[in-house]
Design a protein around this motif. Structure first.
Motif, mmCIF file in Angstrom:
data_model
loop_
_atom_site.group_PDB
_atom_site.id
_atom_site.type_symbol
_atom_site.label_atom_id
_atom_site.label_comp_id
_atom_site.label_asym_id
_atom_site.label_seq_id
_atom_site.Cartn_x
_atom_site.Cartn_y
_atom_site.Cartn_z
ATOM 1 N N SER A 91 0.800 -1.219 0.000
ATOM 2 C CA SER A 91 0.000 0.000 0.000
ATOM 3 C C SER A 91 0.835 1.273 0.000
ATOM 4 O O SER A 91 0.301 2.346 -0.194
ATOM 5 N N THR A 92 2.152 1.203 0.183
ATOM 6 C CA THR A 92 2.949 2.417 0.284
ATOM 7 C C THR A 92 3.292 3.012 -1.069
ATOM 8 O O THR A 92 3.326 4.220 -1.218
ATOM 9 N N ASP A 93 3.556 2.193 -2.058
ATOM 10 C CA ASP A 93 3.978 2.702 -3.364
ATOM 11 C C ASP A 93 3.125 2.073 -4.458
ATOM 12 O O ASP A 93 3.062 0.853 -4.580
ATOM 13 N N GLN A 94 2.501 2.911 -5.255
ATOM 14 C CA GLN A 94 1.600 2.430 -6.295
ATOM 15 C C GLN A 94 2.345 1.627 -7.354
ATOM 16 O O GLN A 94 1.845 0.630 -7.845
ATOM 17 N N ARG A 95 3.542 2.019 -7.727
ATOM 18 C CA ARG A 95 4.297 1.300 -8.752
ATOM 19 C C ARG A 95 4.671 -0.107 -8.275
ATOM 20 O O ARG A 95 4.662 -1.051 -9.048
ATOM 21 N N VAL A 96 5.003 -0.253 -7.010
ATOM 22 C CA VAL A 96 5.345 -1.568 -6.476
ATOM 23 C C VAL A 96 4.129 -2.471 -6.572
ATOM 24 O O VAL A 96 4.235 -3.649 -6.933
ATOM 25 N N TYR A 97 2.966 -1.933 -6.281
ATOM 26 C CA TYR A 97 1.718 -2.686 -6.356
ATOM 27 C C TYR A 97 1.476 -3.172 -7.787
ATOM 28 O O TYR A 97 1.136 -4.338 -8.013
ATOM 29 N N GLU A 98 1.660 -2.265 -8.768
ATOM 30 C CA GLU A 98 1.449 -2.622 -10.171
ATOM 31 C C GLU A 98 2.441 -3.680 -10.636
ATOM 32 O O GLU A 98 2.073 -4.636 -11.322
#
Length: 187
Positions: A91-98
């Motif tokens: 939940s901290t970084d959107q790119r990591v999630y993607e």
């Protein structure tokens, strides 16, 4: 000796004339080359502008898709989600999630199939649901078509699979004593 002198003078004049015509050709040849170079620059500029416009449209479409995807993910994140100790908190970084989702290592949802058999069953179920929806849509469309034709004064008969019109007959007007309106007139 006179003939040699005339030949010598004639050769000189021919050389002089050929040098003069080369200068004329180079002067007259420079204008088409300039026009051609100017035309080339104009064509190149047009191609570059078109290419930039296409790239800009692609970027805009990618940004729009990215925005829609982010809104969807933000709505999903607003749902109550508590990560367990074994799951990675993305939940901290959107790119990591993607990236994690692209690699298949992101959040697993209960409705996502995990085995190949479940994937096949899910696809078959989706196809079945789509076919049922399409059939219901076709039936409703045919019903409305027949109803609209009846309102327009025609009786329409469709085939069993609702794909073709079998017959169209005008509905008899009651004032013309041709039968009752929409009644049992023969086809």
């Amino acid at each position: 000796m006179l003939i040699a002198l005339l030949l010598f003078i004639g050769a000189g004049m021919l050389i002089f004339m050929s040098l003069g015509s080369d200068k004329k050709k180079s002067v007259s040849g420079a204008a088409p080359q300039t026009k051609s170079a100017e035309y080339q620059r104009s064509v190149n500029r047009h191609l570059m502008m078109t290419n930039e416009r296409i790239n800009l449209e692609k970027r805009r479409a990618a940004i729009d898709a990215y925005d829609v995807e982010n809104r969807f993910r933000a709505a999903e994140k607003q749902k109550a989600y508590v990560p367990s100790n074994r799951e990675l908190d993305l939940s901290t970084d959107q790119r990591v999630y993607e990236i994690a989702n692209d690699l298949g290592r992101g959040e697993k949802h209960a409705q996502d199939p995990s085995t190949p058999a479940e994937v096949v069953q899910a696809e078959l179920y989706a196809i079945e649901q789509s076919n049922e929806y399409n059939q219901a849509y076709r039936e409703e469309y045919a019903r409305q078509f027949v109803e609209n034709a009846r309102r327009g004064g025609y009786r329409v008969k469709l085939s069993e699979d609702l794909s073709r019109v079998i017959s169209v007959t005008p509905i008899r007007n009651p004032s013309g004593n041709m039968g009752n309106y929409g009644g049992g007139a023969t086809q």
